[in-house]
Design a protein around this motif. Structure first.
Motif, PDB file in Angstrom:
ATOM      1  N   SER A 164      -3.047   7.345  -3.086  1.00 34.59           N
ATOM      2  CA  SER A 164      -2.858   6.058  -2.428  1.00 34.59           C
ATOM      3  C   SER A 164      -3.587   4.976  -3.216  1.00 34.59           C
ATOM      4  N   ASN A 165      -2.980   3.788  -3.275  1.00 31.39           N
ATOM      5  CA  ASN A 165      -3.604   2.657  -3.978  1.00 31.39           C
ATOM      6  C   ASN A 165      -4.352   1.728  -3.027  1.00 31.39           C
ATOM      7  N   LEU A 207      -7.441   1.398  -2.042  1.00 33.96           N
ATOM      8  CA  LEU A 207      -8.676   0.792  -2.541  1.00 33.96           C
ATOM      9  C   LEU A 207      -8.390  -0.313  -3.552  1.00 33.96           C
ATOM     10  N   ASP A 208      -7.323  -0.141  -4.345  1.00 33.18           N
ATOM     11  CA  ASP A 208      -6.957  -1.184  -5.316  1.00 33.18           C
ATOM     12  C   ASP A 208      -6.412  -2.420  -4.607  1.00 33.18           C
ATOM     13  N   ASN A 268      -4.012   9.794  -0.566  1.00 35.28           N
ATOM     14  CA  ASN A 268      -5.436   9.958  -0.259  1.00 35.28           C
ATOM     15  C   ASN A 268      -6.275   9.006  -1.092  1.00 35.28           C
ATOM     16  N   ILE A 269      -7.440   8.699  -0.568  1.00 40.19           N
ATOM     17  CA  ILE A 269      -8.473   8.008  -1.323  1.00 40.19           C
ATOM     18  C   ILE A 269      -9.731   8.854  -1.216  1.00 40.19           C
ATOM     19  N   THR A 297     -11.897  -1.389  -5.681  1.00 40.87           N
ATOM     20  CA  THR A 297     -12.093  -0.536  -6.855  1.00 40.87           C
ATOM     21  C   THR A 297     -12.857  -1.256  -7.960  1.00 40.87           C
ATOM     22  N   VAL A 324       0.844  -1.196   0.000  1.00 36.58           N
ATOM     23  CA  VAL A 324       0.000   0.000   0.000  1.00 36.58           C
ATOM     24  C   VAL A 324       0.872   1.235   0.000  1.00 36.58           C
ATOM     25  N   THR A 352     -12.572  13.011   0.788  1.00 37.57           N
ATOM     26  CA  THR A 352     -11.160  12.633   0.835  1.00 37.57           C
ATOM     27  C   THR A 352     -10.785  12.043   2.192  1.00 37.57           C
ATOM     28  N   GLN A 367     -12.520   6.221  -5.506  1.00 37.72           N
ATOM     29  CA  GLN A 367     -11.487   6.857  -6.329  1.00 37.72           C
ATOM     30  C   GLN A 367     -10.155   6.861  -5.579  1.00 37.72           C
ATOM     31  N   SER A 368      -9.070   6.583  -6.304  1.00 36.83           N
ATOM     32  CA  SER A 368      -7.723   6.686  -5.734  1.00 36.83           C
ATOM     33  C   SER A 368      -7.213   8.104  -5.983  1.00 36.83           C
ATOM     34  N   ASP A 369      -6.550   8.655  -4.962  1.00 35.53           N
ATOM     35  CA  ASP A 369      -6.038  10.026  -5.084  1.00 35.53           C
ATOM     36  C   ASP A 369      -4.655  10.072  -4.432  1.00 35.53           C
TER      37      ASP A 369
END
Length: 524
Positions: free
Chosen positions: A269-270, A272-273, A208-209, A278, A204, A215, A265-267
């Motif tokens: 940081s990954n 959520l993936d 941000n996510i 996602t 990870v 956010t 949405q990823s912002d």
């Protein structure tokens, strides 16, 4: 002061009629409370019966990670470095009474499972790389004997770490008893720092996510999965996120019902993936669907509907049909009327107590005037609103019995009152209070408010420097004057008495002298 408080209570009870709350009492009943409940929520609900057919309940959109979070373990590596989330302690464990020794520094999972299969325990032990779980099964097809995990002399946690000790045992493909790990062996520890977790989706990154446009920050070095989920739940994203230890997945559910999906949405940081959200398929929520009296199907994004039946909130609970009946709460009206009459009677009793022959304000004509005014008001006639023009005509009287020494109390004939209420409810409402301000409660409120307010007659009497204080000071002044006059008169009388005593002494001396002189003349 007690009388003022009692009058203030009567004022408030009269005001309830003026606010319209006494007669604005209603009941809502549902014939099938398993389907829905009904509650009065507005000031003027529409009376009547309504057939509500609940076609579909509203539900929330939800989504779970489309795969386990933890990376699959290496079954051929030493247990201590295989990737199993929980540390295994060296020692012994037993299956079906057969004891085995484990050393996590040198033994691999596959080597231990092979040893178990080759032993006299009578079970096959295998690891499934796809599910990342271990299965134990009786070796003889159709053997439904319970597999016994553990024994009294065990000192290794091997079976507990594999999550089989308490697993449900069921029949396998050939009818044999089998037990499978309740959790994947590489499942993550939600309390570990993100950097220390072996995720199947990779490491990870910090950043941000965004969930539903809100956010949320992620610090891979310091945050754990639990920290990030708590931050999501505390945000304005309107979702609830949780970690499922059994499936090693994250579950996110919308806090609002209806068919709207959750936006991920990823912002930077990954996160959520990595946790497989996602691309996960969302289970879209549904809007509630229902009909009223057989009309068109209506939809709402909630199971709490407050705009389908005027003044009533419906809480949809299950699919089904219910008849909702909205009626006047006459029992509630009677209770409020009784409270009003009780406040009136208590006020009259207090005044009679204070002004009676042994009362603290015996003979106070101003308080007697209050009683007379109250009686005049409650028996006043209110015209222009129907056939019922006074309280006695609707069952509120001083009773049938008469006793000259008793205080006249107002009494309620419930049967007569209900008959009048059902005959012409609007007339009864206006008899107590109306827009012209001529109702019984209107007049009673105006009078009691005037005399009980802080600037009113009673407060002017009881407050510091009020009329009662003025009277007391006047009486005290008169007492002081009388005491002064008595003291002066006492002093004057004492002086006169002293003078009389002196005069008496002089006369006694003169009498003695004359007696002595007379005795000498007798000698000669």
């Amino acid at each position: 002061r007690e009388l003022r408080n009692q009058l203030f209570t009567l004022r408030n009870k009269a005001q309830d009629f003026r606010f319209g709350t006494v007669f604005a009492q209603f009941n809502a009943a549902s014939s099938e409370e398993t389907a829905l409940t009904a509650e009065i929520s507005g000031a003027n609900p529409v009376l009547g019966s309504y057939e509500i057919n609940v076609v579909q309940l509203a539900s929330a959109t939800g989504v779970s990670s489309n795969d386990a979070l933890g990376a699959a373990i290496d079954p051929n590596a030493a247990l201590s470095s295989s990737g199993i989330a929980q540390d295994i302690s060296a020692g012994t464990f037993s299956i079906n009474g057969v004891s085995f020794t484990v050393d996590p520094a040198t033994d691999s999972l596959n080597s231990i499972l092979a040893t178990i299969t080759a032993s006299a325990a009578g079970v096959n032990a295998s690891y499934d790389v796809v599910t990342d779980k271990v299965t134990f099964a009786n070796q003889t097809p159709g053997d439904t004997s319970v597999i016994i995990f553990g024994g009294g002399d065990d000192d290794s946690n091997f079976l507990e770490v594999l999550n089989v000790a308490g697993a449900t045992q069921s029949n396998g493909p050939s009818g044999e008893t089998q037990a499978t790990s309740t959790r994947n062996l590489g499942a993550v520890n939600a309390g570990d720092a993100l950097n220390d977790v072996q995720f199947a989706g990779g490491a990870v990154t910090s950043g941000n996510i965004r969930i539903n446009g809100v956010t949320i920050s992620v610090d891979a070095a310091n945050d754990s999965i639990a920290d990030v989920l708590a931050r999501i739940n505390d945000s304005d994203a309107q979702v609830t996120a949780s970690y499922d230890t059994a499936t090693d997945t994250i579950r996110v559910v919308s806090n609002t019902l209806g068919s709207r999906t959750i936006r991920f949405q990823s912002d930077g940081s990954n996160f959520l993936d990595v946790v497989n959200l996602t691309t996960a398929t969302q289970s879209a929520g549904r809007d509630a669907q229902f009909t009223v009296n057989g009309g068109a199907v209506q939809t709402r994004s909630t199971n709490e509907v407050s705009d389908a039946v005027g003044g009533v909130t419906l809480r949809l609970l299950s699919v089904g049909t219910s008849t909702v009946t909205i009626s006047s709460d006459n029992e509630g009206v009677i209770e409020k009327v009784r409270e009003f009459l009780s406040a009136y009677n208590d006020t009259v009793d207090k005044i009679e107590e204070l002004t009676g022959s042994e009362g603290a304000l015996a003979g106070d004509n101003s308080l007697r005037l209050i009683v007379n005014t109250l009686r005049s008001v409650v028996f006043n006639r209110v015209t222009g609103y129907g056939n019922y023009k006074s309280l006695p005509e609707i069952g509120i009287t001083t009773g049938d019995a008469f006793e000259s020494t008793a205080v006249a109390h107002l009494e309620l004939d419930e049967e007569a009152f209900l008959e009048a209420l059902q005959d012409d409810r609007i007339n009864i409402v206006n008899l107590f209070s109306n827009s012209a301000g001529t109702g019984i409660a209107d007049a009673l409120y105006s009078y009691t408010d005037e005399i009980s307010r802080t600037t009113g007659f009673l407060n002017a009497r009881i407050k510091s420097s009020g009329s009662i204080d003025v009277q007391i000071r006047s009486l005290n002044d008169r007492i002081d004057q009388l005491e002064k006059r008595l003291t002066q008169k006492e002093s004057r009388l004492r002086r006169q008495f002293g003078q009389l005593e002196q005069l008496t002494a002089t006369y006694q001396q003169q009498g003695s002298s004359l007696t002595s002189l007379a005795s000498r003349y007798q000698v000669y």
